[in-house]
Write a protein that holds these residues in place. Sequence first.
Motif, PDB file in Angstrom:
ATOM      1  N   SER A 165      17.013 -42.773  -0.196  1.00  0.00           N
ATOM      2  CA  SER A 165      17.463 -42.538   1.173  1.00  0.00           C
ATOM      3  C   SER A 165      16.382 -43.093   2.103  1.00  0.00           C
ATOM      4  N   GLU A 200      14.722 -41.696   4.432  1.00  0.00           N
ATOM      5  CA  GLU A 200      13.607 -40.747   4.556  1.00  0.00           C
ATOM      6  C   GLU A 200      12.712 -40.791   3.316  1.00  0.00           C
ATOM      7  N   ALA A 255      10.669 -43.965   3.356  1.00  0.00           N
ATOM      8  CA  ALA A 255       9.570 -43.855   4.325  1.00  0.00           C
ATOM      9  C   ALA A 255       8.440 -42.995   3.761  1.00  0.00           C
ATOM     10  N   ARG A 256       8.806 -41.897   3.112  1.00  0.00           N
ATOM     11  CA  ARG A 256       7.799 -41.017   2.509  1.00  0.00           C
ATOM     12  C   ARG A 256       7.007 -41.764   1.442  1.00  0.00           C
ATOM     13  N   GLU A 285      14.581 -37.244   0.179  1.00  0.00           N
ATOM     14  CA  GLU A 285      13.136 -37.077   0.393  1.00  0.00           C
ATOM     15  C   GLU A 285      12.601 -35.880  -0.386  1.00  0.00           C
TER      16      GLU A 285
END
Length: 123
Positions: free
Chosen positions: A45, A47, A50-51, A83
Motif C-alpha cells: 500500500s 503507506e 512510504a514506511r 503499513e
Amino acid sequence: DVMADSMMPAGMSGGMPSMEQAKEKQEKAAAMEEQRRATLVAILSPEARARLQRVAMVKPEKARQVEEFLLRQRKPGGDKVPEGAIIRLLESIAEQEAKAAKVTVVRKMAIDDEDDGFDEDDF
C-alpha cells in the motif's frame, strides 16, 4: 598465443571479463532491481511503501530484510500489504535481533577471591 586464444571458449579472453560482459552483467542486475521495485510497488500500500522507504534511509539492511520476506511471501492477485504489517515485521526483526544480541556474563569465583586466608582484622 594465437593458438591459445583460438582454443578458449567464445567470450573468454585470458580469464578477464570483457567490458561487454561486465556491462551486460550490470544491465541484468539493474533489470532485476527494477523488477523487484515494480513488484514491491504492486504489493505494498502507499503507506507501507512510504514506511519502508523511511526505514531504508536509516537502516537499509532492515528494509532489505523486510522486502526479501515480502517478495518470498507474496501471493499473485492478493491484497496490498498494509503499513501495519510492515510495522509488525519490523518489530519481529527487532525482537529477533535483541534475542541474538543478548549477552550474559557469568562470573566464576576464583579460588582465592573470597577466602584468601588474609584477614585485615588480624593487624
